[in-house]
Design a protein around this motif. Structure first.
Motif, PDB file in Angstrom:
ATOM      1  N   TYR A  13       0.915  -1.202   0.056  1.00 48.46           N
ATOM      2  CA  TYR A  13      -0.236  -0.047   0.191  1.00 48.46           C
ATOM      3  C   TYR A  13       0.835   1.280  -0.441  1.00 48.46           C
ATOM      4  CZ  TYR A  13      -4.587  -2.236   1.418  1.00 48.46           C
ATOM      5  OH  TYR A  13      -5.251  -3.423   1.352  1.00 48.46           O
ATOM      6  N   SER A  14       0.848   2.121  -0.264  1.00 48.58           N
ATOM      7  CA  SER A  14       1.080   3.798  -0.917  1.00 48.58           C
ATOM      8  C   SER A  14       1.016   4.023   0.861  1.00 48.58           C
ATOM      9  CB  SER A  14       0.140   4.765  -1.378  1.00 48.58           C
ATOM     10  OG  SER A  14      -1.170   5.194  -2.073  1.00 48.58           O
ATOM     11  N   PHE A  15       1.385   5.353   1.000  1.00 46.35           N
ATOM     12  CA  PHE A  15       1.057   5.486   1.841  1.00 46.35           C
ATOM     13  C   PHE A  15      -0.647   6.132   2.142  1.00 46.35           C
ATOM     14  CE2 PHE A  15       0.789   9.609   5.104  1.00 46.35           C
ATOM     15  CZ  PHE A  15       1.292   9.333   6.130  1.00 46.35           C
ATOM     16  N   GLU A  16      -0.661   7.293   1.283  1.00 45.07           N
ATOM     17  CA  GLU A  16      -1.789   7.958   1.079  1.00 45.07           C
ATOM     18  C   GLU A  16      -3.108   6.091   1.453  1.00 45.07           C
ATOM     19  OE1 GLU A  16       0.930  10.692  -0.625  1.00 45.07           O
ATOM     20  OE2 GLU A  16       0.862   7.788  -0.787  1.00 45.07           O
ATOM     21  N   LYS A  17      -2.952   4.932   0.478  1.00 41.10           N
ATOM     22  CA  LYS A  17      -4.163   4.821   0.590  1.00 41.10           C
ATOM     23  C   LYS A  17      -4.163   3.710   1.635  1.00 41.10           C
ATOM     24  CE  LYS A  17      -5.456   0.169  -1.471  1.00 41.10           C
ATOM     25  NZ  LYS A  17      -5.257  -0.859  -2.964  1.00 41.10           N
ATOM     26  N   CYS A  53       1.951   3.077   8.213  1.00 38.55           N
ATOM     27  CA  CYS A  53       2.009   4.145   7.829  1.00 38.55           C
ATOM     28  C   CYS A  53       3.404   4.697   8.841  1.00 38.55           C
ATOM     29  CB  CYS A  53       1.050   4.778   8.111  1.00 38.55           C
ATOM     30  SG  CYS A  53      -0.453   4.957   6.506  1.00 38.55           S
ATOM     31  N   GLU A  54       2.893   4.418   9.560  1.00 38.13           N
ATOM     32  CA  GLU A  54       4.981   4.465  10.663  1.00 38.13           C
ATOM     33  C   GLU A  54       6.378   4.008   9.818  1.00 38.13           C
ATOM     34  OE1 GLU A  54       4.051   3.070  15.033  1.00 38.13           O
ATOM     35  OE2 GLU A  54       3.390   4.693  14.974  1.00 38.13           O
ATOM     36  N   THR A  55       6.491   3.200   8.872  1.00 33.89           N
ATOM     37  CA  THR A  55       7.321   2.444   8.288  1.00 33.89           C
ATOM     38  C   THR A  55       7.915   3.033   7.368  1.00 33.89           C
ATOM     39  OG1 THR A  55       7.187   0.330   9.035  1.00 33.89           O
ATOM     40  CG2 THR A  55       8.423   0.662   6.764  1.00 33.89           C
ATOM     41  N   LEU A  56       6.317   3.611   6.645  1.00 32.10           N
ATOM     42  CA  LEU A  56       7.037   5.036   5.473  1.00 32.10           C
ATOM     43  C   LEU A  56       7.253   6.204   5.779  1.00 32.10           C
ATOM     44  CD1 LEU A  56       3.381   3.732   3.672  1.00 32.10           C
ATOM     45  CD2 LEU A  56       5.899   2.979   2.962  1.00 32.10           C
ATOM     46  N   LEU A  57       7.053   7.058   7.126  1.00 32.96           N
ATOM     47  CA  LEU A  57       7.337   7.680   7.126  1.00 32.96           C
ATOM     48  C   LEU A  57       8.249   7.533   7.971  1.00 32.96           C
ATOM     49  CD1 LEU A  57       4.106   8.858   9.117  1.00 32.96           C
ATOM     50  CD2 LEU A  57       4.741  10.453   6.903  1.00 32.96           C
ATOM     51  N   SER A  58       9.399   6.542   8.542  1.00 33.13           N
ATOM     52  CA  SER A  58      10.565   6.608   8.548  1.00 33.13           C
ATOM     53  C   SER A  58      10.997   6.771   7.902  1.00 33.13           C
ATOM     54  CB  SER A  58      10.769   5.742  10.083  1.00 33.13           C
ATOM     55  OG  SER A  58      11.810   5.137  10.133  1.00 33.13           O
ATOM     56  N   ALA A  59      11.226   5.775   6.839  1.00 23.72           N
ATOM     57  CA  ALA A  59      11.917   5.982   5.414  1.00 23.72           C
ATOM     58  C   ALA A  59      12.246   7.259   4.723  1.00 23.72           C
ATOM     59  CB  ALA A  59      11.646   4.892   4.938  1.00 23.72           C
ATOM     60  N   ALA A  60      10.774   7.687   4.556  1.00 23.45           N
ATOM     61  CA  ALA A  60      10.937   9.194   4.408  1.00 23.45           C
ATOM     62  C   ALA A  60      11.458   9.907   4.989  1.00 23.45           C
ATOM     63  CB  ALA A  60       9.119   9.545   4.556  1.00 23.45           C
ATOM     64  N   GLU A  61      11.864   9.991   6.074  1.00 23.29           N
ATOM     65  CA  GLU A  61      12.077  11.000   7.359  1.00 23.29           C
ATOM     66  C   GLU A  61      14.085  10.496   6.843  1.00 23.29           C
ATOM     67  OE1 GLU A  61      11.449  10.093  10.876  1.00 23.29           O
ATOM     68  OE2 GLU A  61       9.437  11.673  11.222  1.00 23.29           O
ATOM     69  N   ASN A  62      14.163   9.441   6.796  1.00 27.36           N
ATOM     70  CA  ASN A  62      16.076   8.702   6.628  1.00 27.36           C
ATOM     71  C   ASN A  62      16.096   9.331   5.064  1.00 27.36           C
ATOM     72  OD1 ASN A  62      16.035   7.479   8.618  1.00 27.36           O
ATOM     73  ND2 ASN A  62      15.473   5.558   8.367  1.00 27.36           N
ATOM     74  N   ARG A  63      15.047   9.295   3.776  1.00 27.05           N
ATOM     75  CA  ARG A  63      15.785  10.334   3.128  1.00 27.05           C
ATOM     76  C   ARG A  63      15.813  11.247   3.044  1.00 27.05           C
ATOM     77  NH1 ARG A  63      11.715   7.931  -1.207  1.00 27.05           N
ATOM     78  NH2 ARG A  63      13.225   9.677  -2.658  1.00 27.05           N
ATOM     79  N   ILE A  64      15.289  12.196   4.047  1.00 27.35           N
ATOM     80  CA  ILE A  64      15.156  13.995   3.786  1.00 27.35           C
ATOM     81  C   ILE A  64      16.542  14.045   4.533  1.00 27.35           C
ATOM     82  CG2 ILE A  64      14.256  15.368   5.222  1.00 27.35           C
ATOM     83  CD1 ILE A  64      11.646  14.398   4.796  1.00 27.35           C
ATOM     84  N   GLU A  65      16.650  13.242   5.803  1.00 27.17           N
ATOM     85  CA  GLU A  65      17.990  12.962   6.139  1.00 27.17           C
ATOM     86  C   GLU A  65      18.970  12.836   4.895  1.00 27.17           C
ATOM     87  OE1 GLU A  65      18.679  15.379   9.344  1.00 27.17           O
ATOM     88  OE2 GLU A  65      16.672  15.056   9.606  1.00 27.17           O
TER      89      GLU A  65
END
Length: 84
Positions: A13-17, A53-65
């Motif tokens: 699933y995508s984050f949005e879905k 969703c938490e996993t996806l958000l964590s991955a996004a935060e890591n990419r931003i860093e």
């Protein structure tokens, strides 16, 4: 909407879905018109969606860093993502 007894697979699933389905589950549970067995089942699905969703958000935060590193790999005035 009958749910299976096994843990739901939401990994694709995508984050949005995932968020949209989670919102639907919360609304159903808040209305209180769901039988107890089904409430437990959809609650479990909601937990799986929340973790995804938490996993996806964590991955996004890591990419931003990583993006915030300069060419030599040194941090550039890194600020917390939530503005704290």
């Amino acid at each position: 909407m009958a749910e299976s007894a096994t843990a739901p697979d939401v990994s694709g699933y995508s984050f949005e879905k995932a968020v949209a389905e989670l919102e639907t589950i919360v609304a159903r549970l808040e209305r209180g018109d769901v039988a107890l067995d089904e409430s437990i089942s959809i609650y479990e699905r909601g937990e799986a969606l929340k973790k995804h969703c938490e996993t996806l958000l964590s991955a996004a935060e890591n990419r931003i860093e990583k993006i915030r590193l300069d060419r030599s790999g040194k941090p550039q005035a890194v600020e917390p993502l939530d503005g704290e």
